[in-house]
Design a protein around this motif. Structure first.
Motif, PDB file in Angstrom:
ATOM      1  N   SER A  58       0.995 -21.519  -4.042  1.00  0.00           N
ATOM      2  CA  SER A  58       0.139 -22.090  -3.141  1.00  0.00           C
ATOM      3  C   SER A  58      -0.446 -21.142  -2.193  1.00  0.00           C
ATOM      4  O   SER A  58       0.136 -20.387  -1.513  1.00  0.00           O
ATOM      5  N   ARG A  59      -1.704 -21.285  -1.827  1.00  0.00           N
ATOM      6  CA  ARG A  59      -2.353 -20.644  -0.601  1.00  0.00           C
ATOM      7  C   ARG A  59      -2.096 -21.440   0.562  1.00  0.00           C
ATOM      8  O   ARG A  59      -2.265 -22.632   0.623  1.00  0.00           O
ATOM      9  N   VAL A  60      -1.726 -20.705   1.527  1.00  0.00           N
ATOM     10  CA  VAL A  60      -1.509 -21.248   2.699  1.00  0.00           C
ATOM     11  C   VAL A  60      -2.193 -20.584   4.007  1.00  0.00           C
ATOM     12  O   VAL A  60      -2.019 -19.191   4.076  1.00  0.00           O
ATOM     13  N   GLN A  61      -3.049 -21.225   4.704  1.00  0.00           N
ATOM     14  CA  GLN A  61      -3.729 -20.818   5.928  1.00  0.00           C
ATOM     15  C   GLN A  61      -3.250 -21.243   6.975  1.00  0.00           C
ATOM     16  O   GLN A  61      -3.280 -22.547   7.311  1.00  0.00           O
ATOM     17  N   LEU A  62      -2.612 -20.312   7.921  1.00  0.00           N
ATOM     18  CA  LEU A  62      -2.013 -20.742   9.374  1.00  0.00           C
ATOM     19  C   LEU A  62      -3.006 -20.067  10.393  1.00  0.00           C
ATOM     20  O   LEU A  62      -3.713 -18.982   9.984  1.00  0.00           O
ATOM     21  N   ASP A  63      -2.888 -20.486  11.437  1.00  0.00           N
ATOM     22  CA  ASP A  63      -3.725 -20.030  12.779  1.00  0.00           C
ATOM     23  C   ASP A  63      -3.329 -20.612  13.932  1.00  0.00           C
ATOM     24  O   ASP A  63      -3.002 -21.874  14.114  1.00  0.00           O
ATOM     25  N   ILE A  64      -2.997 -19.873  14.910  1.00  0.00           N
ATOM     26  CA  ILE A  64      -2.422 -20.330  16.152  1.00  0.00           C
ATOM     27  C   ILE A  64      -3.734 -19.952  17.429  1.00  0.00           C
ATOM     28  O   ILE A  64      -3.194 -19.982  18.476  1.00  0.00           O
ATOM     29  N   GLY A  65      -4.643 -19.563  16.827  1.00  0.00           N
ATOM     30  CA  GLY A  65      -5.805 -19.249  17.793  1.00  0.00           C
ATOM     31  C   GLY A  65      -5.177 -18.079  18.756  1.00  0.00           C
ATOM     32  O   GLY A  65      -5.079 -17.015  18.202  1.00  0.00           O
ATOM     33  N   ASN A  66      -5.611 -18.260  20.118  1.00  0.00           N
ATOM     34  CA  ASN A  66      -5.384 -17.451  21.026  1.00  0.00           C
ATOM     35  C   ASN A  66      -4.033 -17.638  21.663  1.00  0.00           C
ATOM     36  O   ASN A  66      -3.641 -17.116  22.769  1.00  0.00           O
TER      37      ASN A  66
END
Length: 186
Positions: A58-66
């Motif tokens: 599985s591809r997992v894209q995570l992001d917390i911005g700044n």
């Protein structure tokens, strides 16, 4: 051992163990959680070739911005509830880009360990002795020294009641127990 032929070879026999994660390869079945500046994880099943040679990671894209605080996170998680004992989380992770990512793999007790994810598959482990509320999380969090975003593949997740990781036990909707290995007529 490690590519060297030993004068006295030995045989590794594993104990019985149970993978407590019902969906070890289908990360889309995991909880997708955010808070603060975090962006909801995007999971794409069957994205890339896993360590077993099948296109089922599985591809997992995570992001917390700044985000920079403990309130800023993006994660995929499985909570196994109120269990007690020694537990080990393990999971295979690799970067989908040429960049390395600093992500967190939580210990079964919830505390965290930073892991450097490269473009090669690696099996990461995290152990808790005397855990009482067992979880597994792969995340980015503002106060844990992680990357701000990550594009990774995840496969072969396992939580087992051992103080060490055993070989991967695949699951597809239920927990699975592997019998102890034995050697006869040795």
């Amino acid at each position: 051992t490690n590519g060297v032929v030993e004068k006295q070879p030995h045989l590794l026999l594993e104990p019985s163990s149970t993978n407590l994660i019902a969906f070890s390869k289908d990360i889309n079945q995991w909880d997708k959680q955010i808070n603060g500046t975090g962006v909801l994880p995007v999971v794409t099943n069957n994205y890339t070739i896993s360590p077993d040679g099948t296109k089922n990671a599985s591809r997992v894209q995570l992001d917390i911005g700044n985000g920079t605080t403990s309130n800023d996170f993006s994660q995929v998680a499985v909570s196994l509830g109120s269990l007690s004992g020694d537990f080990t989380n393990s999971v295979y992770i690799k970067s989908n880009t040429s960049s390395n990512y600093n992500v967190v793999l939580t210990k079964p007790s919830g505390s965290f360990e930073n892991k450097i994810v490269t473009s090669e598959w690696q099996r990461f482990t995290a152990t808790s002795l005397s855990a009482t509320n067992v979880t597994i999380r792969v995340r980015l969090r503002g106060n844990e020294g992680t990357s701000k975003n990550a594009d990774i593949s995840i496969w072969g997740a396992q939580t087992e009641q051992q103080s060490f990781a055993t070989s991967f036990i695949p699951t597809a909707g239920t927990t699975i127990t592997r019998a102890a290995e034995t050697c006869n007529n040795s």
